[in-house]
Design a protein around this motif. Structure first.
Motif, PDB file in Angstrom:
ATOM      1  N   LYS A  13       0.813  -1.213   0.000  1.00 53.54           N
ATOM      2  CA  LYS A  13       0.000   0.000   0.000  1.00 53.54           C
ATOM      3  C   LYS A  13       0.846   1.262   0.000  1.00 53.54           C
ATOM      4  N   GLU A  14       2.111   1.140   0.436  1.00 52.92           N
ATOM      5  CA  GLU A  14       2.981   2.301   0.470  1.00 52.92           C
ATOM      6  C   GLU A  14       3.854   2.420  -0.775  1.00 52.92           C
ATOM      7  N   LEU A  15       3.871   1.375  -1.632  1.00 51.27           N
ATOM      8  CA  LEU A  15       4.725   1.421  -2.812  1.00 51.27           C
ATOM      9  C   LEU A  15       4.165   2.392  -3.854  1.00 51.27           C
ATOM     10  N   THR A  16       5.006   3.287  -4.336  1.00 47.74           N
ATOM     11  CA  THR A  16       4.614   4.203  -5.413  1.00 47.74           C
ATOM     12  C   THR A  16       4.783   3.480  -6.742  1.00 47.74           C
ATOM     13  N   PRO A  17       4.176   4.005  -7.818  1.00 46.27           N
ATOM     14  CA  PRO A  17       4.378   3.378  -9.126  1.00 46.27           C
ATOM     15  C   PRO A  17       5.859   3.254  -9.501  1.00 46.27           C
ATOM     16  N   ARG A  18       6.655   4.261  -9.150  1.00 47.71           N
ATOM     17  CA  ARG A  18       8.086   4.192  -9.453  1.00 47.71           C
ATOM     18  C   ARG A  18       8.750   3.032  -8.696  1.00 47.71           C
ATOM     19  N   GLU A  19       8.355   2.840  -7.443  1.00 43.60           N
ATOM     20  CA  GLU A  19       8.920   1.748  -6.653  1.00 43.60           C
ATOM     21  C   GLU A  19       8.440   0.385  -7.149  1.00 43.60           C
ATOM     22  N   ARG A  45      -5.681   0.424  -8.048  1.00 45.49           N
ATOM     23  CA  ARG A  45      -6.466  -0.511  -7.244  1.00 45.49           C
ATOM     24  C   ARG A  45      -6.297  -0.198  -5.760  1.00 45.49           C
ATOM     25  N   ILE A  46      -5.083   0.154  -5.387  1.00 49.06           N
ATOM     26  CA  ILE A  46      -4.826   0.515  -3.991  1.00 49.06           C
ATOM     27  C   ILE A  46      -5.555   1.810  -3.647  1.00 49.06           C
ATOM     28  N   ARG A  47      -5.529   2.772  -4.563  1.00 55.74           N
ATOM     29  CA  ARG A  47      -6.232   4.042  -4.338  1.00 55.74           C
ATOM     30  C   ARG A  47      -7.731   3.813  -4.210  1.00 55.74           C
ATOM     31  N   ARG A  48      -8.244   2.913  -5.055  1.00 57.80           N
ATOM     32  CA  ARG A  48      -9.690   2.660  -5.037  1.00 57.80           C
ATOM     33  C   ARG A  48     -10.143   2.102  -3.693  1.00 57.80           C
ATOM     34  N   LEU A  49      -9.345   1.214  -3.101  1.00 55.48           N
ATOM     35  CA  LEU A  49      -9.719   0.603  -1.830  1.00 55.48           C
ATOM     36  C   LEU A  49      -9.750   1.610  -0.683  1.00 55.48           C
ATOM     37  N   LYS A  50      -9.136   2.762  -0.859  1.00 59.25           N
ATOM     38  CA  LYS A  50      -9.124   3.784   0.184  1.00 59.25           C
ATOM     39  C   LYS A  50     -10.341   4.712   0.106  1.00 59.25           C
ATOM     40  N   LEU A  51     -11.147   4.557  -0.952  1.00 55.69           N
ATOM     41  CA  LEU A  51     -12.311   5.431  -1.140  1.00 55.69           C
ATOM     42  C   LEU A  51     -13.518   4.907  -0.372  1.00 55.69           C
ATOM     43  N   ALA A  52     -14.523   5.787  -0.252  1.00 59.39           N
ATOM     44  CA  ALA A  52     -15.783   5.385   0.384  1.00 59.39           C
ATOM     45  C   ALA A  52     -16.469   4.319  -0.467  1.00 59.39           C
ATOM     46  N   PRO A  53     -17.191   3.388   0.158  1.00 58.20           N
ATOM     47  CA  PRO A  53     -17.812   2.287  -0.592  1.00 58.20           C
ATOM     48  C   PRO A  53     -18.682   2.741  -1.749  1.00 58.20           C
ATOM     49  N   GLU A  54     -19.463   3.821  -1.556  1.00 58.30           N
ATOM     50  CA  GLU A  54     -20.355   4.244  -2.643  1.00 58.30           C
ATOM     51  C   GLU A  54     -19.581   4.766  -3.845  1.00 58.30           C
ATOM     52  N   VAL A  55     -18.409   5.331  -3.609  1.00 60.89           N
ATOM     53  CA  VAL A  55     -17.582   5.823  -4.719  1.00 60.89           C
ATOM     54  C   VAL A  55     -16.778   4.671  -5.325  1.00 60.89           C
ATOM     55  N   ARG A  56     -16.352   3.765  -4.474  1.00 63.93           N
ATOM     56  CA  ARG A  56     -15.496   2.659  -4.898  1.00 63.93           C
ATOM     57  C   ARG A  56     -16.170   1.780  -5.938  1.00 63.93           C
ATOM     58  N   GLU A  57     -17.468   1.559  -5.783  1.00 60.67           N
ATOM     59  CA  GLU A  57     -18.177   0.649  -6.681  1.00 60.67           C
ATOM     60  C   GLU A  57     -18.197   1.129  -8.125  1.00 60.67           C
ATOM     61  N   ARG A 319     -12.979 -14.927  -1.513  1.00 58.42           N
ATOM     62  CA  ARG A 319     -13.883 -14.289  -2.459  1.00 58.42           C
ATOM     63  C   ARG A 319     -13.660 -12.779  -2.505  1.00 58.42           C
ATOM     64  N   GLN A 320     -13.488 -12.179  -1.332  1.00 55.10           N
ATOM     65  CA  GLN A 320     -13.240 -10.742  -1.291  1.00 55.10           C
ATOM     66  C   GLN A 320     -11.918 -10.387  -1.977  1.00 55.10           C
ATOM     67  N   ARG A 321     -10.884 -11.206  -1.725  1.00 50.98           N
ATOM     68  CA  ARG A 321      -9.588 -10.915  -2.323  1.00 50.98           C
ATOM     69  C   ARG A 321      -9.627 -11.096  -3.836  1.00 50.98           C
ATOM     70  N   VAL A 322     -10.332 -12.124  -4.295  1.00 52.40           N
ATOM     71  CA  VAL A 322     -10.447 -12.346  -5.741  1.00 52.40           C
ATOM     72  C   VAL A 322     -11.188 -11.198  -6.403  1.00 52.40           C
ATOM     73  N   GLU A 323     -12.294 -10.776  -5.801  1.00 50.18           N
ATOM     74  CA  GLU A 323     -13.101  -9.715  -6.408  1.00 50.18           C
ATOM     75  C   GLU A 323     -12.405  -8.366  -6.397  1.00 50.18           C
ATOM     76  N   GLU A 324     -11.594  -8.099  -5.367  1.00 53.72           N
ATOM     77  CA  GLU A 324     -10.976  -6.780  -5.246  1.00 53.72           C
ATOM     78  C   GLU A 324      -9.571  -6.717  -5.838  1.00 53.72           C
ATOM     79  N   MET A 325      -8.819  -7.862  -5.774  1.00 53.66           N
ATOM     80  CA  MET A 325      -7.409  -7.815  -6.166  1.00 53.66           C
ATOM     81  C   MET A 325      -7.006  -8.895  -7.172  1.00 53.66           C
ATOM     82  N   GLY A 326      -7.961  -9.690  -7.639  1.00 53.84           N
ATOM     83  CA  GLY A 326      -7.630 -10.790  -8.544  1.00 53.84           C
ATOM     84  C   GLY A 326      -7.099 -10.302  -9.886  1.00 53.84           C
ATOM     85  N   ILE A 327      -6.182 -11.088 -10.470  1.00 55.62           N
ATOM     86  CA  ILE A 327      -5.607 -10.765 -11.783  1.00 55.62           C
ATOM     87  C   ILE A 327      -5.707 -12.009 -12.666  1.00 55.62           C
TER      88      ILE A 327
END
Length: 519
Positions: A13-19, A45-57, A319-327
């Motif tokens: 969560k702390e890694l920047t795109p450059r890192e 994806r990391i930024r999205r998880l930090k948003l409010a649920p109604e915005v995240r969807e 299920r939560q991990r697959v739906e939110e972070m699956g590739i």
């Protein structure tokens, strides 16, 4: 799971795109554009998880289409990205799927496979947290197997029984001489059921409810020793490894393997699950095995760890991990593209596969044996060489679902030189380690590595360009004799120089038909 992996997951969560690009550079040479694209996708994806649920969807992932020849790092980029993020990941081949109505794999099976990968990942993580407790329980179970067990305790003492006791083979027993049970006794006499009274029944109960004592290694220590003392002596011997070669009989659970049936575009995974449940119900999944104590400890520890984890929690977390972070990495997508005019023939099936993939990529709910999985926020990375077809040959709707397109560059001598030396898993390092196990120490000189890179680039230019995979064939041809003779010449120290490379590969390079020797 290594400490490095745990550290990467902890700090993702702390890694920047450059890192993130810097982490990918440790394993993959070049391809800056592709690395930047996947780094931004992961960071979003990391930024999205930090948003409010109604915005995240409302924020959908930006799927990526990688275009480039084979062997340039398309799959490795996606695989390393998933490993860095601790995301459930699968690689599938687009050519393995068929249109609905044809015999073969349906596209929804890729999500079921992804969910299975997520279940395995979460289960492994949870089992690591209960390892200590599982090992304690396994030790107690081993001691129970090694030592004679105590007699079973009767559920009710004899002096507390007041009603009739049904014995095997239809016999009735009346404690206390059958007082107060005249009507029951009369009924039993009428139907011809044998009757046992009071002490007779009790005596039989005494003789029938005790476990038969079997031979045990405890005899080695002394049968007259107190039970607790004997157990503790065995515990010490067990921990010191003195009983590893003894054999014990254990009852293990086994999962029956049913063949996966594919028909009419629908996988029959649920049928296999149902059949397994039926087998479990009738106790058909138990099997007795005679194994050593060392092997029994492994089996019992695994079973105890399985009992300690909450299966429902595993399913929910996976299920939560697959739906939110699956590739999902879809390779060879260019092979299902339809060239030019969309006519009949096999192109119909190819376009049908595209149409079936479309709803999965757009967002759908796929039924799995662990529950429904929503694909709205799964990241899809498609890749293909597109040397025969073009990305525009895909159906327009599917093109629109892969808005980010990155073109990967072909690899030349300079890239091969870096691939042989820079990555943590460089080929030269791998061969040094492999032959080191035979006590044969090899050392690659700088001029030898440069010569290998030049040869790989030359062969790729003359024959089919297979990218970095050419290095594997070059290295195998170079070290084939040494790998064969290593056990006979050990210990030895052999320098690999440019002269050594030319001596081993000169004939191959001079021959114009290199394909007969190197792919």
């Amino acid at each position: 799971m290594t400490n490095e992996q745990k550290s990467g997951e902890k700090n993702i969560k702390e890694l920047t795109p450059r890192e993130i690009v810097g982490e990918l550079d440790k394993y993959i040479v070049g391809q800056k554009k592709a690395k930047r694209a996947v780094a931004v996708a992961l960071r979003n994806r990391i930024r999205r998880l930090k948003l409010a649920p109604e915005v995240r969807e409302d924020i959908a992932p930006k799927n990526i289409l990688m275009i480039g020849p084979t062997g340039v790092g398309k799959t490795e980029i996606a695989r390393r990205l998933a490993k860095l993020a601790g995301s459930p990941f699968i690689k599938v081949e687009a050519t393995k799927y068929t249109e609905v109505g044809y015999v073969g794999r349906d596209v929804e099976s890729m999500i079921r496979d992804l969910m299975a990968a997520g279940i395995q990942m979460v289960k492994q993580e949870m089992q690591e947290t209960v390892t200590v407790e599982a090992e304690k329980r396994a030790e107690e179970a081993l001691l129970d197997l090694l030592l004679p067990g105590p007699a079973k305790k009767r559920k009710e003492p004899k002096n507390q029984a007041s009603g009739p006791v049904v014995r095997p083979m239809g016999a009735f027993s009346f404690p206390n001489g059958g007082n107060g049970n005249g009507s029951l006794m009369g009924a039993a006499i009428q139907v011809g059921i044998p009757i046992r009274r009071g002490s007779d029944a009790a005596d039989e109960a005494d003789s029938g409810d005790e476990d038969t004592q079997i031979e045990s290694p405890a005899a080695d220590i002394g049968a007259n020793a107190p039970k607790d003392e004997t157990r503790e002596k065995f515990r010490v011997m067990l921990r010191e490894g003195k009983l590893e070669s003894r054999t014990v009989e254990i009852t293990v659970s086994q999962n029956p393997q049913f063949p996966t049936i594919e028909m009419m575009g629908g996988g029959m995974e649920e049928l296999g699950s149902s059949l397994s449940s039926i087998t479990d119900f009738f106790g058909g999944n138990k099997k007795k095995k005679v194994v050593t104590v060392a092997r029994a400890r492994e089996i019992l520890t695994a079973e105890e760890a399985e009992k300690l984890i909450d299966r429902d929690r595993v399913s929910d977390e996976a299920r939560q991990r697959v739906e939110e972070m699956g590739i999902v990495f879809i390779d060879e997508i260019d092979k299902i593209a339809v060239k030019g005019d969309r006519g009949g023939g096999p192109d119909v099936s190819r376009e049908g596969v595209q149409r079936d993939i479309l709803p999965i990529v757009e967002g759908a709910t796929v039924t799995t044996k662990w529950g429904p999985v929503n694909t709205d926020h799964i990241l899809f990375i498609a890749a293909g060489a597109f040397n025969v077809s073009k990305p525009s040959d895909l159906i327009p709707e599917l093109q629109g679902r892969f808005p980010l397109r990155v073109e990967l560059e072909s690899l030349g001598k300079d890239e091969f030189l870096r691939i042989l030396t820079e990555p943590k898993n460089a080929l030269t390092k791998q061969y040094v380690d492999l032959l080191g196990t035979e006590k044969v120490e090899i050392e690659f000189a700088a001029d030898a590595i440069e010569r290998l890179a030049a040869l790989a680039a030359e062969v790729n230019s003359r024959l089919e360009n297979i990218g970095a995979r050419r290095l594997h064939t070059i290295m195998e041809a170079l070290l084939e004799d040494l790998s064969f003779e290593a056990p006979d010449i050990a210990p030895a120290k052999i320098p690999i120089t440019a002269a050594y490379v030319n001596e081993r590969l000169a004939d191959l390079v001079m021959d114009q038909d290199l394909g007969r020797y190197i792919l």
